[in-house]
Design an enzyme around this catalytic site. Structure first.
Site, PDB file in Angstrom:
ATOM      1  N   HIS A  26       0.956  -1.421  -0.033  1.00 49.06           N
ATOM      2  CA  HIS A  26      -0.045   0.003   0.049  1.00 49.06           C
ATOM      3  C   HIS A  26       0.993   1.238   0.118  1.00 49.06           C
ATOM      4  O   HIS A  26       0.512   2.335  -0.642  1.00 49.06           O
ATOM      5  CB  HIS A  26      -0.954   0.104   1.301  1.00 49.06           C
ATOM      6  CG  HIS A  26      -2.097  -0.995   1.037  1.00 49.06           C
ATOM      7  ND1 HIS A  26      -3.008  -1.184   1.946  1.00 49.06           N
ATOM      8  CD2 HIS A  26      -2.534  -1.425  -0.218  1.00 49.06           C
ATOM      9  CE1 HIS A  26      -3.986  -2.130   1.292  1.00 49.06           C
ATOM     10  NE2 HIS A  26      -3.724  -2.302   0.106  1.00 49.06           N
ATOM     11  N   CYS A  75       7.906  -3.664 -23.201  1.00 50.14           N
ATOM     12  CA  CYS A  75       6.999  -2.805 -22.329  1.00 50.14           C
ATOM     13  C   CYS A  75       7.466  -3.159 -20.595  1.00 50.14           C
ATOM     14  O   CYS A  75       6.630  -2.963 -19.825  1.00 50.14           O
ATOM     15  CB  CYS A  75       5.669  -3.265 -22.495  1.00 50.14           C
ATOM     16  SG  CYS A  75       5.237  -5.071 -22.451  1.00 50.14           S
TER      17      CYS A  75
END
Ligand code: PEP
Ligand code: MG
Length: 574
Positions: free
Chosen positions: A192, A503
């Protein structure tokens, strides 16, 4: 100068003074003050006061992220606020103080452990993340009890804060005080705190081993794109990093002037630079910066941190809005790459000893056909709103591709029967396993485009868990073994007339850029904040020199030697 490697948690580069956050294991040891008072009422009052101070700190951080309009960050802080309001916590602390005659500190530790323990053993990463949040809340209340929650002074100079770990609240707080980057010994890119730093655009590197030596350092460079930190860098590194920071700042100030220039090398080789996206607002940002398109839209972000899978209509609305935002430029939607370290809360996933080698990517999709079908339908529904393409994760061979194409056909027919307009949907495959790289010719024969996922290609080629705190830093895609696979795939794609774009993180690693160009890569997809910088870097390179550097890189023995060579030093010096 010392280079430390960790996990890239939030992109961007920063140069600043080192500040070690007091109180953590990185800071010099201090004597833990003895708790005062023995009377239960007194202990309870101390707890209530610390809880209130800690709670108000969360609310203050919540206000700041609201002002910064960072929605995901706000949701995380809301959870922290709710944990402070949880009556079970208060009741458990009170019980321990009254019945077991514990000091407030001991009671908080015991109550937090009791809440955390069952979650820590849960196989689902989101529950372990919840355990981490409870731990952060507990640590903050303990700091409140020690009187350590008095505000720090705002930083006067550009400062990089180092700590053993940062709670989401602490990270926001330090950002508000002017910290320009964060470095932590613990934490993960999916944690988080990392998520929060990304939404506030603060560069961060976590999971850095051997961080204790930062105590003696004065200045640091943080490279949040590739996950490296330099302590007391030498003048050349410092000048380069400062120039990079300045260029990024100048580029964002002057974005409009630069965004329309072609990404062309000095000798006229043209590249296209797309953006990686997946979080709210990223597609809009990519469009603003003039990215050539979205080269990788990580749809799995939509599935994480929720109790139910996203309904088809919600997905279709999102994909349509991304396609419309990009106004006809390609939008490569990667079907969800769930499983492994990206476990969806609603799908009960059995814990596996090697999740990276278990039920993830396409395998997970095939094991959940209804979930997959809902996504394919949503993607097909977006095709009439722009240049939408489908990219498949963790492919290992042609049969994967054929199975998806058959499922797509079924979904297309059903949608057409329902009267839905469905356009063309080119299908591409991620080349991110050695299997796919070695079979790139047969894959290229049956798909429309290829995308090189250098993060996983390095992980699986080098047998290094990219999330491991102990060895993750060794998953460096500049390793010649990975580069050889890359070269082979670019060549095969060229022969088959298929486009291929890079990518993974290597695409945004400015040190690696000459090698990629030299190997023939002509299309890149990079994190949104890196788009302008990579474009600008391309304009300063000479493709002929890049070919020489790439040829030389392929002959080195490891990634460190390649990096040394790229810094213009002799490999024998490594
Ligand atoms: C990769 O593996 O390089 C990639 C781009 O996919 P992800 O990082 O999402 O696994
Ligand atoms: Mg991958």
């Amino acid at each position: 100068m010392t280079w430390l490697t960790g996990v890239a948690a939030s992109p961007g580069v920063a140069v600043g003074e080192v500040f070690v956050l007091p109180g953590g294991s990185l800071a010099p040891p201090s004597d833990e003050p003895r708790p005062n008072g023995t009377h239960a009422e007194e202990q309870l009052a101390r707890f209530d006061e610390a809880l209130a101070v800690s709670h108000s700190r969360v609310k203050q951080a919540r206000q700041w992220v609201d002002d910064a309009r960072a929605q995901q960050a706000a949701a995380i802080l809301d959870t922290h606020a709710l944990m402070h309001e949880d009556p079970t916590l208060r009741a458990e602390v009170e019980r321990a103080i009254r019945d077991e005659r514990l000091h407030a500190e001991e009671a908080v530790r015991a109550a937090i452990e009791a809440l955390r323990e069952p979650l820590l053993r849960a196989p689902e990463p989101y529950l372990r993340e919840r355990a981490a949040d409870i731990g952060y809340v507990g640590a903050q209340i303990l700091r409140g009890l020690r009187g350590e929650l008095t505000p720090l002074e705002p930083f006067e100079r550009a400062t990089i804060v180092f700590a053993s770990d940062f709670s989401p609240v602490e990270a926001v707080h330090l950002h508000e005080l002017g910290a320009i980057a964060l470095v932590a010994e613990h934490g993960s890119a999916t944690g988080h705190t990392a998520l929060l730093m990304r939404s506030l655009a603060v560069p961060a590197v976590v999971g850095v081993r051997g961080l204790r030596i930062c105590r003696d350092a004065r200045v640091a460079i943080v490279d949040g794109v590739i996950g490296r930190v330099a302590l007391d860098p030498d003048p050349q590194e410092l000048a380069e990093a400062r120039a990079r920071v300045e260029r990024t700042a100048a580029l964002s100030d002057d974005a409009r002037a630069h965004r329309d220039l072609p990404s062309e090398t000095l000798d006229g080789v043209r590249l296209t630079v797309h953006a990686n996206a997946g979080r709210p607002g990223e597609a809009e940002h990519a469009a603003e910066l003039g990215a050539a398109g979205i080269g990788l839209y990580r749809t799995e972000w939509l599935y994480l941190d929720r109790d139910e899978p996203p309904p088809e209509d919600e997905q279709a609305a999102l994909y349509v809005s991304v396609a419309e935002t990009m106004k006809g430029r390609p939008v490569v939607l990667r079907s969800f790459d769930l499983g492994g370290d990206k476990a969806a809360r609603f799908a009960s996933i059995e814990a596996e000893p090697n999740p990276a080698l278990g039920l993830r990517g396409l395998r997970f999709a095939f094991a959940h056909p209804r979930l997959f079908e809902a996504q394919l339908r949503a993607i097909l529904r977006a095709t009439s709103h722009g240049d939408v393409r489908l990219l498949l994760p963790m492919v290992t061979g042609v049969m994967d591709l054929r199975d998806v194409k058959a499922a797509l056909e079924r979904c297309r027919r059903a949608l057409e029967d329902e009267g839905e307009a469905v356009g063309d949907l080119p299908v591409g495959v991620m080349i991110e396993t050695p299997g796919a790289a070695l079979l790139a010719d047969s894959l290229a024969a049956e798909c429309d485009f290829l995308a090189l996922g250098t993060n996983d290609l390095a992980q699986y080629t080098l047998a290094v868990d990219r999330g491991s705190r102990l060895v993750g830093h060794e998953a460096d895609a500049l390793h010649p073994a990975v580069l050889r696979l890359l070269a082979q795939v670019v060549e095969v794609a060229g022969r088959a007339g298929r486009s291929v774009h890079v990518c993974g993180a290597l695409a945004a690693d400015v040190q690696a850029l000459p090698v990629l160009i030299g190997l023939g890569c002509r299309s890149l997809s990079v994190p949104v904040p890196e788009v302008l910088l990579v474009q600008e870097r391309i304009r300063r390179l000479d493709a002929k020199e890049c070919r020489e550097l790439a040829a030389s890189a392929l002959t080195r023995h490891n990634a460190a030697q390649v990096r040394q060579m790229l810094r213009g030093r002799r490999p024998e010096d490594t």
